[in-house]
Structures are given as C-alpha cells and as structure tokens.
Design an enzyme around this catalytic site. Structure first.
Site, mmCIF file in Angstrom:
data_model
loop_
_atom_site.group_PDB
_atom_site.id
_atom_site.type_symbol
_atom_site.label_atom_id
_atom_site.label_comp_id
_atom_site.label_asym_id
_atom_site.label_seq_id
_atom_site.Cartn_x
_atom_site.Cartn_y
_atom_site.Cartn_z
ATOM 1 N N SER A 175 -12.835 2.592 8.806
ATOM 2 C CA SER A 175 -12.234 2.794 7.482
ATOM 3 C C SER A 175 -13.251 2.497 6.380
ATOM 4 C CB SER A 175 -10.996 1.902 7.298
ATOM 5 O OG SER A 175 -10.108 2.058 8.378
ATOM 6 N N ARG A 176 -14.496 2.928 6.610
ATOM 7 C CA ARG A 176 -15.574 2.519 5.706
ATOM 8 C C ARG A 176 -16.048 3.625 4.785
ATOM 9 N NH1 ARG A 176 -20.290 4.500 7.839
ATOM 10 N NH2 ARG A 176 -21.670 3.094 6.706
ATOM 11 N N VAL A 194 -8.368 2.285 4.214
ATOM 12 C CA VAL A 194 -7.006 2.019 4.682
ATOM 13 C C VAL A 194 -6.632 2.865 5.908
ATOM 14 C CG1 VAL A 194 -5.821 3.714 3.233
ATOM 15 C CG2 VAL A 194 -4.667 1.556 3.797
ATOM 16 N N GLY A 195 -7.568 3.668 6.396
ATOM 17 C CA GLY A 195 -7.246 4.639 7.442
ATOM 18 C C GLY A 195 -6.707 4.044 8.728
ATOM 19 N N GLU A 196 -7.240 2.908 9.130
ATOM 20 C CA GLU A 196 -6.788 2.309 10.388
ATOM 21 C C GLU A 196 -5.639 1.336 10.192
ATOM 22 O OE1 GLU A 196 -10.483 1.082 12.851
ATOM 23 O OE2 GLU A 196 -11.003 1.006 10.733
ATOM 24 N N GLN A 238 -8.670 12.590 7.410
ATOM 25 C CA GLN A 238 -8.306 11.468 6.542
ATOM 26 C C GLN A 238 -8.496 11.795 5.067
ATOM 27 O OE1 GLN A 238 -11.305 12.148 7.381
ATOM 28 N NE2 GLN A 238 -12.731 10.441 7.326
#
Lengths: 774, 157, 295
Positions: free
Chosen positions: A528-529, A735-737, A487
């Site tokens: 996404s943290r 925003v990854g998920e 990511q």
C-alpha cells in the site's frame, strides 16, 4: 468538449483506465500478440510433498514432435529469492511440496507441451513430510532445507540453520512476568488460519524471449517488474541492462503477483530456445498451488488488562507456515513480529514470530501481509477481555488503541493518526449498542467490531522515481514504474501531477505499460505504498517541471518567480497580470526580445522518493528508533444474522473507516473500502484443503469458493478520516490492504454476539457454526 | 483431428473460419479473431470472465466449441459500444467506479447487458443472481449492481 | 493431478439422426461421448477424467430441444433442452413450477444457457439438482436404442455415482412427466457454500397433492440430492406423510425419516454428519412451505 478539472487532488476524477477496461481494449499480458514463432511452456510438477529426486529422464518427452526443449534443475546451478535466496529455479535434488516444478517443457503448442510433460519420468524417494508449522519448528522435524545456513539473506532476516525456522523475530518490551499478577483479566488462547489463495481473476502469465544476443525480455503480469528484473537478473546471471521486463495491466494481484513466482521458469525455458518467445501461463488449478498462497498461522496469544480496562501485558508466539520456500514470506513474519500487538498500546510485550518451512505451497505476500493473520486472534481476545471486565468492546478499543505520539512496542513514536475517530464512525454507522431483531425466528442477529493497523513492510530503503514530461500541446505524460492493479494508482498519480503543474486533470496521461527499459525505477507495487511513495516522487517530478517553467517565464517577463502561478495550463503573474499558455513554451521554449535567440527547451521534470529514516531493530528485543515508515489504521463493524437451522451466516452490513491522511480521490478510497470488505468477508470462509500427504483437495473454483454478487453484504458503509501524514503527498498514506485486515475477526465477534459461540479457527463454515450450536 | 469450416457472425461481421474440433469459442475469439477483450480466467465455466452472447444469450465461451458456433451470432465486449459511443451500461460502470483491475469487466458487462435485455427494470436480487457466474475479486460487487440499476434507469443496456 | 490447460484432441461429429448416434456408439464404445451442453463433459475432459476420441453432438436431433405439453399426456422435455429454456417456459412454470425452480438453481445463468436437463440426469451426479424434482414428479426417461425406444422410470435410472440404467448403445432422447395432479405444490431447497450457484451440499425436493385415498388425505413425495450415491426418494418419510395428518409433528417425524434415508459421505464440501442433519432441516422446511401452498 468535455469538462476540464482544475486542481483535481481531493476530487472524484474518473479513472484514467476505465474506458479501455469497459471496451475490452485494455491489454493484459496474455492478450499480447507474438506471432507464429511463439512457443509454449508447461511445467512438470512433483506429486510428492517431500522427496529426493533420484533421476529425471526427459528422453521420451524430447521425442514428441513439436517439443523444442526440456529443462530441469540440472541446467541451473542457482537459486532465487527476495529476502532469503532459498528457491532453486527448478527443484534440483529435492522436492518440497506437491506441485514443486522439476522440469519445464517447451513446444510449439501448449497442448504438445502438456502431452510431453506427462512423458518426463522422474524417480523419487519419498521423505517424511511436515505440514503444521508448530510441528515443523520442533528440533526433530523433517528438515526441508539442510543448506539453510548457506543461503544469502537480507541483513534484517534471521534464519536458524539446522531447523525449519527461516526467520525468528523477537520483540521484548517491559516485563510481562511482572505484569501478569496486576491483571484483573487475562485471556490466553490458540488461533489457527489455513492457507488461502489470492484468486486474482487473471491467472499468472509470463512470456520470455532470450535473444541470441543475450538480450532478454520478459512480458509479465506483475506487481514488481523491477524486482523481477533484479531477482531474475541476479539468479540467471543476466546483466540488469540486458533484462527488460514489460508489464501491461495486471488483472488483480493482491500480493500474489509480487516478487517472482512462476516468471523465472519462463525465462529459464526461453534460454533453451533462444530467439523464440516462450509463453507460460498458469491454469486456474495451478494458480492455487503453483504460484503462492497466504501463509497459514498458529498463534498462541495471551493478553491481560486491569480492572479499568487498561491493557497491561501481551505474550504471543506466531508460527507461520511459510510453505516450501520462504524467500518473500520471511518478511511477512518479521512484520507480524514488530506489529505483534495489533493497534494497541501495551506496556509489556513478549512476542516471538517464527517463519517455518512446511511441505506446503509457497507462502508469500497477500493483501495485509501478516496483519489479517495476527488480527484474527488479537481482535477476538480484545472482545473477551472487554466482556470479562464488563466494558463495551468499542469503548475498550477507544481506551487502548494506539494514539499519536505513543511510544509503540518497538520503541518508535507513533506518527499522527486518529483511530478513535475511525471507531466512532463505524459504531455510529452500525447503530452500535442497539440490539436489532433478526429477520426470522430461526435466525439470530449480532454485531461485532474490530480495529487494525498495518505498516508498509519493506526493506528500509525502497525507492520510487517519476518523470513528468510535456507534449507540444501542453498535455503531460507521467512516467512511473508503479503498476495499475485495479487500485487506481494511475488515476491518483495523474491527479497529483495535474495539481502541481496547474494543468487540467484531463491533460495528463500515464505512460503504460510499465517497461523497465523506459519507466523510472520503482521498488514494487506492494505494501500500500504507491499513493505515498510514488506519489511523493510524482509530486517532486511535477514540482521540478513547474520550477523550470516558472523560472523560464519569470526570466522572460523579468519578474520574480514567486509572483507567478500556473492555472488551467496558463502561466499567470499576480503582479503584472500577464499570461503565457504552456502550450506555446513547454517544448519550444520562449524567444528572446526581437527573436534574438531562444531560451528554455522541452520541459522534463524528475522526482524521486526514498524513506531515509528507517532503522534496523535490535536482534534480541526488536527495539529501535524507527521500525517502519508509518502505520495506516482503521475500524470495521459488522451486522449479521446466523441461521441456527443451517449455520449459514448472512452479512447484512459492514461499516469501515480508515485514516488515509488525505484522500487524493475519495471515491477510489471508498471503492477500496468496499472491495476490501467483501474480500475480507470472503476470506473468512476460504481455505485451501489438503489430504494427509499434502495433496490439494480443492485447487479449483468449484471447491474453493469465493464470494459472489449474491453473497456480498446488503450494504457497505465507508468513512474516510484524514489525519495528514507528515511525509505523505498532501498528507496521504495508503489503504489498499488495510481494508480487509480485520474483517474476519469483526465477523467472528458479531457471530459471538449473535449466538454466544467463539471460533478460534478459520475458515468459518456453515457446518462448523451449526455443529457448534448443537 | 477434424477441422471444420464454419461461418459465424461476430459483433455483426460475418467470418469464415477453419477450426479444429477441440477449439473452444473462447480460443477462437482470442486466437483466431484477435478479440482479446474476452478473458480466460478458469477454462471451467466457474469465473465468467469469458462470457459472450451467442444469439443474444450469455454463455461461457470456454465451455462451448467453436464448431458449435457455426451459423450463429456472437457478441463480445468489443461489440457493446457503437461508433465509439459507449452503451449506457458501460457508462454507468465508469460513473460508479465499478471497475478496478478490469479482468472480470468484459464478462460482467455481457451478463449485465443480457439481463437488461430480458428484464429492463431488474430488482437488486435479480441483478445479484444474474451476476453470480461472474466472479470479481476487486470491487465487492455493490458498485457493479448499482451501475446496472443506473443503466436500467437510463433506458437499458 | 491438475487439469490440463485446454481440451485434449478429439473429433467432433454433429449427428443428424438418432440411428447415426447409435451407430457411432456401437462403433466407438466408450471412446465416444455425447455432447449436449458440454458444461460437464468438457470440464471432465479438461480434468482428464475422460478422454473420448469422438464427441457426438446430439442436440440438433429432432425433438431434442423441444418442450411439449399436453393436458392428457403431460410434459415431454427433449434431452437437450437447457435449464434456462426449461425455467422460463410458460407451461413448465404453470404446471411444473418445481421443475422450473430446480432448473433455475443450477450453477449460474450463463451455465444454465448451455447445461441441459438430459445432461444433468445422464451424468448421474449424486448432486444433480434436477434429479430430485424429476424423481418426485415421477418422470420417465425415454431412451433411444437400436431396437427403437424404451422408457425407464426415473427411480430406476440412477444406479450409482455417474452410473445409470442406460446401456452402452442407448442415449437419452427425452424426459416425460405425467400431468400434474390437481392441487399440487412443490419446493426445491438447496444448501450450498454460497447463497446461490454452488453445487448442492444437500438438495431436497418436496412435492404434494391432495389424495382422498390416503389416510392423511395427501400424497407427499420427497427427493434428495447429494446425500447418497444416487439421487433418491425418501420412501419411509413419504409413508409417514401418507398415514399421519399433516402438521408440525408429522413433518418433524418425516424429516427424521428422510434423514435416515440419507447415506452421505464426507467430502471437501461437507461432512456426512452435517449433510444428514441438513436433510432433516431442509425436509422440514420444504414440507412446511409446501403445506402452506397446499392449504
């Protein structure tokens, strides 16, 4: 000399891991050398979906030359789990899914272990099995966990002992019964999603070494080195300080490598052969059923709005198929409960979200964590409501979507976001409202839109920490416990550290691999943290180091630190215009006048971050001041064609826009947006299939198809919206998920737009679409 | 089980190895030669992470026996850069942020490299079809396709 | 239940002459398996479907990797010729474009560098992508046996899923295709779950050429994959096309007949019902495309 990048936050700096990854030198867990003393493990798996174990005979396996140990559930009087400690290390008296490990064989080669595993004789007594979550939730369903009431559980998870319900989250807001009569349009329907799998390109692998001194080391491809240390230490009775987890690059996680899945078996087997590392790796086939899968869902949802298109009420029941063990899955279901409306302001809500044990593979975290599942139905109902009252679906969403300051379903005030801007961007990018011709007479073209929200779903207090330290030449090492899954986490933290320290981006290194013995604590690389939470910790650590430097130089120059700054690795004074290169002071300090002693010393900055404001929610109503830390929101629009002669769908374009607060590295945000769109698209066509006895029919890449280069849409358009998050570093949120959450319903809405048929159940398949057209 | 003495050239270096009958080329590269850049993603010829060049043509090294490589030239991802100088394709992959987790990247590079060798100016459709045997779960493929186009413009693999 | 991590143990033997292969087959019977590309063999060994004690590499035998074309005799393709070799061979492209197209539709580029025409036919998967093309091109399979050689017509070769007319002591040396009739055209259409690269849910090969002796003035041949226990010809459909003048109506009727010839099963990839109607759709599409090329 390569160009140096000053003030890299917000710039498209190159990935720190790219060179290694394009040259084949990036090390993944299976690449590590362990020498000739390495043993291999293989697991003996249950052929039954639900059965009692009557006996296990390991004698024949032990006789095989090269076999060093065989371990079974009898060797471990313990369970493991993140939120609900429900999973035995090996099935002890009962197996609960096809593939449930009952024994582990350790041998000098993988081949010998495999052959010997076939000789472990297990006698079973088959029990009735249950696969559907709604059936499994009934009082007379076969019970998977009779001891549910005795399991240790987190204080915000509420299992119902005596049933298969491992979590029931209730959301009550307003008065739905009073609201229905005021609705001009109501849509009520049932939506189903099958179990799907993450399919990271790198299968799970773990190597464990239990030394005679009882020091234990676990090398693992993991999103959660610290959580693995914590859970395995607790489960296996190892002092935390004696268990070291080392995790090199992760070849794709998507949630599948979060928490503990197969890693504990490696540790359990290593205990039986002290002094020898034991490698356990999943075959691709095992990956599908022997690690974790996304939970399946049956959603009964009813939503109503008034004639002007204002949403008035929602009533929903989510029955998640949690699979055989729900140690992680319970929190997915809780998240689906407290976010059950999707990204909408609805004044009256009644939501019940159930996690239900089923005789299926273990349901656990997968990119989106409950949100892709619930948005599948919600986003189709929103389109239907808009149609019923004669409103454009995009306009309907603009009107009803959550906005800054809304008191949302849990009673929490919505932090600043701009979902309307996201809708505006994707509708513009896709030429919304413009009917465009299909490419052939037998094809039909359609457009669809869907929006989403998702909060990081975590315990209230997951912490991050970071260390920033200098080398002699003023290059910087950033130490974090967060993981690089692809990511771009390492790149983003390097940008942040460089920005604060005033050094060029190229001077920053990220210490890897993550090693719980040396890396600072990180809860998990999930939710996404990392950009937000680890980012805050890195920023704090860099600020700490920066303050130490400025205080030292200010003292040296006898100036006010407020007048000093660091630019391109040089401390400067705006007042006296003096300069002090970092490389001459960050390790050795600075000499006093006439070298009468020295001051300073090696600069090491520390930082931490932990949200302190999240509250538990009321058991009966799900209400509370602060359910979550924040939400990330976004919109997607899809343009596609359906071949009416075959039912095949071609995705022409996906437009996505997400409010990320601040893009630390815009191109990496766009890379997430693109990759997520294809992942989301692919997921709409994926399903793990099982026969009537719960045996997997397609646990391989031959028959579990994922999108290829030929299937990817012709175009993916990405837009970034930046509404700063109050406690995000530079305003950033994750925003990854989110980038795949609403893709499937956006496709479904576009298919409806093309052919006028709705699909309530995933997967979509050419066959299903074709048959519906007949 | 038979052990075979083979001679194989890997990334330009001649190797003499003793390999059992059932050892795959993939196992030979990773376990015998320590060339771990080539990845095992499925052992069944479906994912393409193990793709290497044999006599210049890409194959799934999980579906080829080591003994079959006797007398042949094998190129792995480790053989694409020369003296630390990345190939045009490797540079383009970096430039386009066409790598994420990096597990598919070695096989992807090999397939794309072979494509550019046989079709120096491929169409987008040719690129997509040439990469069908290389699964990627992170990038969504478009950046990889663009990177291949960029490398083609810069003069090939 | 699940595939093993790696290949089980076996002995690899590289055969240098055909008689050695026959001897090994006689000696070891079912315990010996022949290796050409291995893309199916090794997968099945890993899956535990078969466990040979000896694997005989036959691709180095004389002629096994050769492609020969002769205007009078037609095309001879060695059994171990790979799909890519076939697909890019200039004379195959010129004279047998349908075969090149079918070969190119198999799996992925890197698999096609190993997968062979002979392997695809001998495995006798109902889904074999080259089988419909070989059927409609009226190929013959050259089998080597202790007595020498014999030829079997492709239409007689497939006897069941994984079953062929090949005897235990025989192996496939080559595939022969007659010279292409004047003015011929062909098309292979395949339906998979992905746009390209998947196993066929349905595969349809259409081949046609002008023939004044037929009432319609044309011979059309239709080969089907993945819709019956064996790859097969749609004879009744072909009859319709020989007797009715080509056009929309005839193609629709022929497509209907092709659908009737299909006897598919439900499996994890598709239902029988869907496969049947897809035979109709793809046959009609194939006929239209070929007719366009003929005109």
């Amino acid at each position: 000399m390569a160009e140096l990048t000053s003030n890299p936050v917000g710039k498209n700096t190159p990935r720190v891991d790219a060179y290694e990854k394009v040259t084949g030198t990036a090390i993944f867990t299976d690449d590590l050398p362990f020498g000739p003393g390495l043993y291999y493990g293989r697991l003996v798996r249950s052929p039954h979906a639900h059965a009692l174990i009557k006996s296990i005979d390991i004698s024949k396996a032990l006789e095989v030359p090269g076999v060093k140990a065989v371990v079974t559930g009898q060797d471990f009087d313990t369970r493991i789990g993140l939120y609900l400690v429900d999973r035995p290390v090996f099935a002890k008296d009962r197996v609960r899914y096809v593939g449930d490990p009952v024994a582990g064989v350790v041998a000098t080669s993988e081949d010998i272990a495999e052959e010997a595993a076939k000789l472990v004789e297990v006698e079973y007594e088959e029990l009735p099995a249950v696969f559907d979550p709604v059936e499994a939730a009934q009082p007379d369903a076969p019970l998977l966990h009779p001891d549910l009431g005795e399991y240790k559980v987190a204080n915000f998870i509420f299992p119902e002992p005596g049933t298969n319900i491992s979590e029931h989250f209730r959301l009550r807001k307003g008065d739905v019964e009073a609201a229905w009569p005021r609705c001009a349009a109501i849509v009520e329907d049932t939506f189903r999603l099958p179990h799907i799998q993450h399919v990271p390109l790198e299968p799970h692998v773990a190597v464990a070494l239990w030394e005679p001194s009882n020091q234990v080391t676990l090398w693992t491809s993991s999103q959660s080195p610290f959580a693995q240390r914590d859970l395995i230490a607790q489960s296996m009775g190892i002092p935390h300080g004696n268990l070291r987890v080392i995790s090199p690059y992760v070849g794709g996680g998507f949630g599948g490598k979060a928490g503990v899945s197969m890693e504990v078996y490696a540790v359990a087997m290593a205990r039986a052969v002290k002094g020898h590392p034991v490698k356990l790796r999943m075959t691709r086939e095992e990956e599908f059923i022997g690690t974790t899968v996304r939970q399946a869902l049956v959603a009964h949802t009813k939503i109503g709005c008034d004639a002007e298109g204002n949403l008035l009420a929602m009533e929903t029941e989510y029955y998640f198929s949690g699979g055989a063990y729900n140690d992680y899955g319970v929190n997915i279901v809780r998240a689906a409960g407290y976010s059950c409306t999707g990204p909408y302001y609805i004044p009256n809500v009644k939501g019940d979200s159930y996690c239900v044990y089923t005789n299926m593979p273990i349901g656990s975290a997968m990119r989106g964590f409950g949100m892709p599942e619930i948005h599948w139905g919600i986003e189709q109902i929103m389109d239907q409501l808009a149609e019923k009252i004669g409103m454009d679906p995009a306009e309907f969403r603009r009107r009803n979507c959550v906005k800054t300051g809304d008191i949302i379903l849990t009673g929490m005030k919505m932090p600043a976001i701009d979902l309307v801007a996201c809708i505006d961007k994707v509708t513009k990018a896709i030429n919304w409202g413009k009917k465009e011709p299909p490419s052939a007479p037998h094809k039909k073209r359609g457009k669809g839109i869907a929006i989403m929200w998702k909060a990081p779903a975590m315990p209230p207090n997951p912490g991050s920490s970071a260390i920033v330290r200098f080398n002699e030449d003023a290059t910087v090492n950033v130490e974090i416990g967060a993981q690089e899954l692809g990511q771009g986490a390492f790149t983003v933290v390097a940008q942040m550290a460089a920005e604060v320290l005033g050094v060029p981006y190229e001077w920053v290194r990220v210490s890897a691999p993550v090693d719980t013995k040396y890396s600072p604590y990180e809860w998990q690389t999930v939710a996404s943290r990392i950009t937000w939470s680890t980012g805050n910790a890195v920023k704090a650590a860099a600020e700490d180091a920066r303050q130490q430097i400025l205080a030292l130089v200010a003292k040296h120059w006898n100036e006010d630190p407020a007048n000093l700054d660091i630019k391109d690795g040089i401390v400067i004074s705006y007042k006296s215009e003096r300069e002090q290169p970092l490389k001459d002071m960050v390790i050795y300090g600075l000499p006093n006048e006439n070298f009468e002693g020295w001051k300073g010393g090696p600069i090491v900055g520390h930082g931490k971050f932990m949200p302190t404001y999240v509250t538990n929610l009321d058991f009966e109503t799900g209400q509370g001041p602060r359910a979550v830390v924040h939400y990330t929101v976004g919109a997607q629009a899809v343009d596609l064609e359906v071949d009416t002669e075959t039912g095949q769908v071609e995705i022409l374009k996906i437009a996505s826009a997400y409010d990320v607060g601040k893009a630390i590295n815009p191109d990496l945000v766009l890379a997430q947006i693109e990759g997520g769109a294809v992942h989301g698209m692919s997921s709409a066509f994926e399903a793990l299939k099982f026969d009537e006895r719960g045996r997997p029919l397609n646990p391989n890449l031959v028959d579990y198809r994922i999108a290829t280069a030929a299937d990817a849409p012709r175009e993916i358009h990405g837009d970034i919206v930046e509404t700063p998050l109050e406690d995000g570093p530079w305003g950033a949120r994750g925003v990854g998920e989110h980038v795949m959450v609403q893709t499937a319903p956006a496709i479904a809405n576009a298919i409806y737009n093309a052919i006028g048929v709705r699909f309530n159940d995933l997967p979509l398949s050419a066959e299903k679409i074709f048959m519906a057209l007949q | 089980m038979g052990i075979h003495s083979i001679t194989v050239t890997v990334n330009g270096a001649k190797e003499r190895l003793d390999v059992p009958s059932n050892m795959t080329l993939l196992q030979m590269l990773r376990d015998k030669l320590g060339l771990t850049g080539t990845k095992n993603g499925c052992s069944a010829g479906e994912c393409g992470a193990c793709t290497v060049l044999v006599d210049g043509e890409p194959v799934n090294s999980c579906l080829m026996l080591a003994v079959e490589a006797d007398g042949r030239q094998v190129t792995t991802v480790e053989g694409l850069a020369h003296d630390g100088q990345l190939s045009a394709l490797q540079e383009a992959i970096i430039e386009h942020n066409a790598v994420q987790c990096g597990f598919c990247t070695p096989g992807m590079l090999i397939s794309a490299h072979a494509l550019l060798e046989r079709a120096p100016r491929p169409t987008e459709q040719q690129i997509r079809e040439a990469l069908v045997g290389n699964l990627c779960r992170c990038t969504g493929y478009l950046r990889i396709i663009e990177a291949v186009q960029t490398a083609a413009k810069k003069g090939g693999a | 239940m699940l595939a093993r991590p790696a290949l089980p143990s076996f002995d690899y033997v590289r055969a240098n002459n055909p008689d050695e292969v026959v001897r090994l087959l006689q000696e070891h019977g079912a315990a010996a398996k022949l290796l050409m590309g291995g893309t199916d063999l090794f997968v099945r060994m890993r899956d535990g479907v078969i466990r040979p004690q000896i694997v005989v590499d036959v691709k180095h035998l004389p002629g096994m990797r050769a492609i020969e074309y002769d205007e009078g005799a037609g095309l001879t393709v060695g059994a171990a010729v790979t799909m890519n070799q076939l697909a890019r061979h200039p004379q195959v492209q010129t004279h047998y474009p349908l075969l090149a197209e079918a070969a190119n539709s198999v799996a992925s580029y890197q698999v096609r560098n190993r997968a062979t025409l002979g392997g695809n036919l001998c495995n006798a998967s109902p889904a074999a992508d080259t089988a419909p093309a070989v059927l409609v091109l009226e190929g013959r399979l050259v089998l080597h046996n202790p007595q020498g050689e014999r030829e079997v017509a492709a239409r007689d070769f497939f006897t069941g899923p994984g079953q062929t007319a090949m005897r235990e002591n025989e192996f496939l040396k080559a595939v022969r295709l007659p010279p292409p009739p004047e003015g011929s055209a062909g098309k292979y259409l395949k339906l998979g779950r992905n746009k390209v690269g998947d196993l066929s849910i349905v595969g349809v090969a259409v081949f046609a050429f002008p023939d004044g002796t037929k009432p319609s003035g044309y011979v059309f041949r239709i080969g089907l994959a993945s819709v019956a226990p064996v790859p097969l010809r749609a004879w009744e459909a072909e009859e319709v096309l020989a007797t009715h003048s080509p056009g929309e109506e005839t193609f629709a009727l022929a497509a209907e007949k092709a659908m009737e010839a299909a006897t598919p099963i439900d499996d994890v990839r598709a239902s029988a019902a869907y496969r049947k109607v897809m035979v109709r759709a793809l046959t009609r599409r194939g006929l239209e495309r070929v007719w366009e090329a003929l005109e």
